[in-house]
Design an enzyme around this catalytic site. Sequence first.
Site, PDB file in Angstrom:
ATOM      1  N   CYS A 148       4.409  -7.285   8.047  1.00 10.75           N
ATOM      2  CA  CYS A 148       5.183  -6.730   9.163  1.00 10.75           C
ATOM      3  C   CYS A 148       5.247  -7.747  10.296  1.00 10.75           C
ATOM      4  CB  CYS A 148       4.539  -5.435   9.651  1.00 10.75           C
ATOM      5  SG  CYS A 148       5.468  -4.603  10.969  1.00 10.75           S
ATOM      6  N   CYS A 196      -2.603  -2.715  15.168  1.00  9.58           N
ATOM      7  CA  CYS A 196      -2.260  -2.312  13.804  1.00  9.58           C
ATOM      8  C   CYS A 196      -2.723  -3.318  12.765  1.00  9.58           C
ATOM      9  CB  CYS A 196      -0.746  -2.113  13.695  1.00  9.58           C
ATOM     10  SG  CYS A 196      -0.209  -1.520  12.086  1.00  9.58           S
ATOM     11  N   GLU A 249       0.818  -1.204   0.000  1.00  6.71           N
ATOM     12  CA  GLU A 249       0.000   0.000   0.000  1.00  6.71           C
ATOM     13  C   GLU A 249       0.858   1.262   0.000  1.00  6.71           C
ATOM     14  OE1 GLU A 249      -3.614  -1.827   2.758  1.00  6.71           O
ATOM     15  OE2 GLU A 249      -2.135  -0.483   3.618  1.00  6.71           O
ATOM     16  N   CYS A 281       2.863   8.416   1.929  1.00  8.26           N
ATOM     17  CA  CYS A 281       3.218   7.442   2.968  1.00  8.26           C
ATOM     18  C   CYS A 281       3.638   6.161   2.266  1.00  8.26           C
ATOM     19  CB  CYS A 281       2.031   7.198   3.891  1.00  8.26           C
ATOM     20  SG  CYS A 281       2.402   6.059   5.250  1.00  8.26           S
ATOM     21  N   CYS A 328       2.402  -5.224  16.499  1.00 12.97           N
ATOM     22  CA  CYS A 328       1.663  -4.239  17.295  1.00 12.97           C
ATOM     23  C   CYS A 328       0.183  -4.618  17.306  1.00 12.97           C
ATOM     24  CB  CYS A 328       1.863  -2.843  16.735  1.00 12.97           C
ATOM     25  SG  CYS A 328       3.595  -2.320  16.734  1.00 12.97           S
ATOM     26  N   CYS A 373      -2.928   1.833   7.809  1.00 16.86           N
ATOM     27  CA  CYS A 373      -1.912   0.967   7.229  1.00 16.86           C
ATOM     28  C   CYS A 373      -2.367  -0.489   7.272  1.00 16.86           C
ATOM     29  CB  CYS A 373      -0.590   1.096   7.996  1.00 16.86           C
ATOM     30  SG  CYS A 373       0.209   2.678   7.802  1.00 16.86           S
TER      31      CYS A 373
END
Length: 348
Positions: free
Chosen positions: A110, A117, A90, A103, A114, A336
């Site tokens: 990832c 997220c 993205e 961004c 977290c 995100c």
Amino acid sequence: MINLYNYSLEKLEELMLSLQEKKYRATQLFKWIYEKRVTSFDEMSDVSKSFREVLNRDFCLVKPKIHKEQRSKDGTIKLLLELEDGDKVETVLMRYNYGNAVCVSSEVGCNMGCAFCASGLLKKKRELLVSEMIGQVLVIDDILKAEGNNERVTHVVVMGTGEPFDNYENVMDFIRILNHPHGLAIGARHITVSTCGIVPKIYDYAKEGLQINLAISLHAPSDEIRKKIMPISFKYPMNELMEAVKYYEKNAGRRVTFEYILLNGINDSKEDAKKLAKLIKGTLAYVNLIPYNSVDENKYKRSDDKSVRDFMDTLIKCGVNATIRREFGSDIDAACGQLRAKDEKEQL
């Protein structure tokens, strides 16, 4: 074929020398690629025909393809880009009164985990190549050009999917292309890299000699809270992170931004604000408070407007500079990882 978007000027010089070409050839190519934005080697009129034949045979200039596009009523554009191997990432265009900010994602997925997220819903598959990061910016530039406003990307934040310092070397080369006067010529102070707190890389970053901004995704005033929502805090506790921040400020001469997502009932009380002010005392940093974009797959909710204002007011009373980040793309999958996660579900 070798994608020349992968090369900073310094590495392009090394490549040219390895091909028995003169060093100046790298600057020549770099200017054609980024200043003139050519996408065909045949357009490089001052490059010899024989070397253009080599370029066409062994090299390429390939950008990501737009797989999905969402446009918000506020002008925000979110893209899901498809890479050469079929992976998707993205990128987001945010329009400010001072310019066009992009961004950029730095990884496919990832591993930081977290809890709040959307990016962490899909584990890291691989790091992005330099070409795949610079390609995100170039694709947005193509969109801006097509709008006919003679505008380009003016600001870049490496805050998309992935942990930038987990892909350190490629991110640094990406930044060098962004910042170089013969590259995209984006000013150092208009570029920001955000990390969740990989402490050794903060020390490395401080020694780079760049004036690029650094943001820390903090999101908690204490290890007790941070460990519940950010596993990185088990490896690099708050005291180590703060020491690294102070080292960065002293050696890089730049202040840090602390990013702080406010989660209802988790980290958004006035007491939390006081603890945060105490934690960052002695640094030059300021706090960027972020209203949370809820993710269906987790339990976290955004703090109400009064709690956000009270939190900011408490920080200011404690002598901390704080702002509330403007929200973009509230009517699209702006957070995100949301668009990619949705696309993955649709493929099942």
